[in-house]
Design a protein around this motif. Sequence first.
Motif, mmCIF file in Angstrom:
data_model
loop_
_atom_site.group_PDB
_atom_site.id
_atom_site.type_symbol
_atom_site.label_atom_id
_atom_site.label_comp_id
_atom_site.label_asym_id
_atom_site.label_seq_id
_atom_site.Cartn_x
_atom_site.Cartn_y
_atom_site.Cartn_z
ATOM 1 N N ARG A 224 15.231 29.906 42.140
ATOM 2 C CA ARG A 224 14.998 28.753 41.822
ATOM 3 C C ARG A 224 13.750 29.155 41.796
ATOM 4 N N THR A 225 12.536 29.023 40.499
ATOM 5 C CA THR A 225 10.670 28.453 40.140
ATOM 6 C C THR A 225 10.499 27.678 40.750
ATOM 7 N N VAL A 226 9.335 27.509 41.094
ATOM 8 C CA VAL A 226 8.397 26.660 40.931
ATOM 9 C C VAL A 226 9.111 25.618 40.559
ATOM 10 N N ARG A 227 8.597 26.147 39.294
ATOM 11 C CA ARG A 227 8.514 24.673 37.999
ATOM 12 C C ARG A 227 10.476 23.854 38.219
ATOM 13 N N GLU A 228 10.995 24.365 38.064
ATOM 14 C CA GLU A 228 13.101 24.154 38.413
ATOM 15 C C GLU A 228 13.353 23.547 39.431
ATOM 16 N N MET A 229 12.348 23.666 40.335
ATOM 17 C CA MET A 229 12.418 23.073 41.603
ATOM 18 C C MET A 229 11.639 21.413 41.756
ATOM 19 N N ALA B 9 1.122 28.538 41.490
ATOM 20 C CA ALA B 9 2.767 29.431 41.392
ATOM 21 C C ALA B 9 3.470 28.948 40.461
ATOM 22 N N PRO B 10 3.684 28.420 38.879
ATOM 23 C CA PRO B 10 4.385 27.793 38.938
ATOM 24 C C PRO B 10 5.920 28.494 38.873
ATOM 25 N N GLU B 11 5.194 29.418 38.198
ATOM 26 C CA GLU B 11 6.974 30.715 38.713
ATOM 27 C C GLU B 11 6.889 31.881 39.318
ATOM 28 N N TRP B 12 6.530 30.895 40.665
ATOM 29 C CA TRP B 12 6.946 31.784 42.062
ATOM 30 C C TRP B 12 8.862 31.682 42.291
ATOM 31 N N ARG B 13 9.241 31.835 42.688
ATOM 32 C CA ARG B 13 10.648 32.711 42.582
ATOM 33 C C ARG B 13 11.339 32.470 44.119
#
Length: 179
Positions: free
Chosen positions: A144-149, A134-138
């Motif tokens: 913040r998205t998973v990828r951003e975190m 779920a890289p784009e889960w916010r």
Amino acid sequence: MVCAAMSELVDGENAAAVFSRLYRTPAFPPGAGPDFINAALAIDWPGDALALLARLHEIERGFGRTRRTRWEARVLDLDLIALGESVWPDPETQTAWRTLPADVAARKAPETLVLPHPRLAERIFVLAPLADIAPEWRHPVTGRTVREMLNALPQADHDAIEVVEPPAGALPFPPLSYK
């Protein structure tokens, strides 16, 4: 054991699920025991968060988990990180626990379930597997998205985690890595 626990949850609920790959990380907190094997699971859960948490604790007990002290060495630790866009018990409480200084959070535990998990943005062992599924889960409070975190974590955290192969005959895992 992680694969067996995830299978037990999915099979027991007869639910659709997506599994991450397995990751080896140093024990948390440091010195709490041997390296951990971490994974993430997204499941189509029909009930509420408290029912899911109770089911996770039931599975842990079935694998021999006891709860005597916070962050003790444990044979299995199943955490409820998020339930869709739900914020439990409310945004103010979630924010209070999420922004609690780390040294205070190490000594205190919330008396109720807090979702999303208040420390998820600080933990590579949560974010790397979660990025598989779920890289784009916010995050419903921070946005913040998973990828951003995950990308915000220090390089040393990324260097300390490694993908491990699941045992033969275990769950299907996606072929892509967060790295």
